[in-house]
Design a protein around this motif. Structure first.
Motif, short mmCIF file in Angstrom:
data_model
loop_
_atom_site.label_atom_id
_atom_site.label_comp_id
_atom_site.label_asym_id
_atom_site.label_seq_id
_atom_site.Cartn_x
_atom_site.Cartn_y
_atom_site.Cartn_z
N THR A 122 65.73 22.44 5.19
CA THR A 122 65.09 21.65 6.25
C THR A 122 64.93 22.46 7.53
OG1 THR A 122 67.22 20.75 6.91
CG2 THR A 122 65.93 19.46 5.34
N GLY A 125 61.73 23.82 9.32
CA GLY A 125 60.99 23.08 10.33
C GLY A 125 61.15 23.62 11.74
N ARG A 126 62.11 24.50 11.95
CA ARG A 126 62.31 25.13 13.26
C ARG A 126 61.35 26.30 13.50
NH1 ARG A 126 67.93 27.06 14.09
NH2 ARG A 126 67.35 26.92 16.26
N GLU A 147 60.48 18.03 7.27
CA GLU A 147 60.48 18.90 8.46
C GLU A 147 59.32 19.88 8.47
OE1 GLU A 147 64.52 17.19 8.08
OE2 GLU A 147 63.09 18.03 6.67
N TYR A 150 56.74 19.48 11.11
CA TYR A 150 56.88 20.00 12.47
C TYR A 150 56.09 21.29 12.68
CZ TYR A 150 60.94 16.86 12.63
OH TYR A 150 61.77 15.78 12.57
#
Length: 157
Positions: A122, A125-126, A147, A150
């Motif tokens: 996940t 997503g950063r 995610e 994003y």
């Protein structure tokens, strides 16, 4: 022994760059790349090593310039942060580590045609600068984490 533990041991004992704790972002970047190396079988299953874990700055962890296919840390920005990681068709096995999410300058991530298993973390997503994410032709679970939504710059999945 976990990839994270092995990465910490490498940083403590073998890293010739000796990044100080005061340079936390550089330390996190290096740690994340070393975890990626160990969690994907860099020391046992990669066909080529691309100078990973060498004394060179991690932006030099790639195939030789006279190679027909440039792989490894293919490109870095002016701040020496990886922007393109290309490790496709190289025998990677194991899992994509959550630490990949710390490499926030990544624009392109090529990990296709390998033997990666497990879930897409996940933390991916950063990577809000990501424009291309190539994970196909692996053995990853079919669930794509929400995610991924994003990643507003993502044009190719």
């Amino acid at each position: 022994e976990s990839a994270q533990s092995r990465a910490l041991q490498w940083l403590a004992k073998q890293d010739e760059k000796r990044i100080s704790v005061g340079e936390m972002s550089k330390l996190v970047q290096l740690y994340s790349l070393v975890v990626l190396y160990y969690s994907t079988g860099g020391d046992v299953s990669w066909k080529r090593q691309y100078n990973f874990l060498s004394s060179q700055h991690e932006c030099g962890w790639k195939s030789d310039s006279n190679d027909t296919k440039i792989n490894g840390i293919e490109q870095c920005n002016a701040s020496k942060e990886p922007t393109v990681i290309a490790l496709w068709a190289d025998g990677l096995s194991g899992t994509i580590p959550t630490e990949i999410g710390h490499l926030t300058s990544l624009n392109k991530l090529y990990l296709y045609q390998n033997k990666l298993t497990g879930k897409i973390p996940t933390d991916i997503g950063r990577l809000t600068s990501l424009t291309e994410l190539h994970l196909d032709q692996n053995e990853l679970s079919e669930t794509i984490p929400s995610e991924i939504g994003y990643l507003n710059s993502l044009t190719l999945l």
